[in-house]
Write a protein that holds these residues in place. Structure first.
Motif, PDB file in Angstrom:
ATOM      1  N   ASN A  37     -10.978  -4.346 -88.255  1.00  0.00           N
ATOM      2  CA  ASN A  37     -10.380  -3.704 -89.428  1.00  0.00           C
ATOM      3  C   ASN A  37     -10.300  -2.181 -89.327  1.00  0.00           C
ATOM      4  OD1 ASN A  37      -9.961  -6.153 -90.807  1.00  0.00           O
ATOM      5  ND2 ASN A  37     -12.102  -6.184 -91.432  1.00  0.00           N
ATOM      6  N   ALA A  38     -10.809  -1.623 -88.259  1.00  0.00           N
ATOM      7  CA  ALA A  38     -10.785  -0.166 -88.110  1.00  0.00           C
ATOM      8  C   ALA A  38      -9.369   0.313 -87.823  1.00  0.00           C
ATOM      9  CB  ALA A  38     -11.715   0.252 -86.977  1.00  0.00           C
ATOM     10  N   GLU A  39      -8.953   1.363 -88.521  1.00  0.00           N
ATOM     11  CA  GLU A  39      -7.651   1.964 -88.241  1.00  0.00           C
ATOM     12  C   GLU A  39      -7.643   2.596 -86.867  1.00  0.00           C
ATOM     13  OE1 GLU A  39      -5.944   4.539 -91.161  1.00  0.00           O
ATOM     14  OE2 GLU A  39      -6.742   3.320 -92.803  1.00  0.00           O
TER      15      GLU A  39
END
Length: 177
Positions: free
Chosen positions: A101-103
């Motif tokens: 989920n990390a950008e």
């Protein structure tokens, strides 16, 4: 009078006397003095250090988020702390969900992950950009929340994990990376 401590994030080369308590900072031992410390400095231990040099942290990947490294030299003194007054946290865990989920991931900072190996491909041969021959093997990792992520092992890690992935193993293979 209460004793004051410095934060490792505030380290800089302009000051010579530092007093840290309960923090992490990368230390480096140059080849010219490594023989003096071999067998005396161990990972996951705590030490009191005096007379070190502070230099910029240009290591990749980084072991801590500090911009500075403590550099050993001839006059440094190091004393082992037998019973630390705070818990030594050896790992910095991230979840598979955090990664998925990390950008953007900071690929210059090390972290740890724990998961079960739930899939694998056959090992293959690889030639690196420098012409070195090595092995590689892709595995699929799964955490307790059933999140999955692919991971590639290289070199000696392939040989180390293969016996644990052989047919007939009844126990799950849990890895800490």
């Amino acid at each position: 009078m209460a004793k004051t401590f410095d934060y490792s994030l505030d380290v800089n080369p302009r000051k010579l006397a530092w007093s840290f308590n309960g923090d992490r900072i990368h230390a480096s031992i140059p080849k010219c003095v490594v023989a003096r410390w071999r067998g005396n400095i161990f990972e996951f231990q705590m030490y009191v250090m005096r007379n070190f040099i502070v230099v910029g942290n240009k290591t990749k990947p980084r072991t801590t988020n500090s911009n500075w490294i403590l550099m050993f030299f001839q006059r440094i003194t190091v004393t082992h702390v037998n019973n630390p007054s705070y818990p030594l946290e050896a790992f910095r865990f991230r979840s598979i969900s955090d990664l998925l989920n990390a950008e953007r991931l900071d690929d210059t900072y090390l972290f740890d992950m724990i998961a079960e190996v739930v899939g694998k491909e056959d090992p293959g041969d690889l030639v690196t950009s420098t012409g070195k021959e090595t092995k590689c093997m892709a595995v699929v990792l799964e955490d307790l929340e059933n999140n999955r992520i692919g991971y590639t092992l290289f070199g000696e890690m392939v040989d180390q994990i293969r016996p644990h992935l052989e047919e007939g193993s009844v126990e799950p293979l849990i890895v800490v990376l």
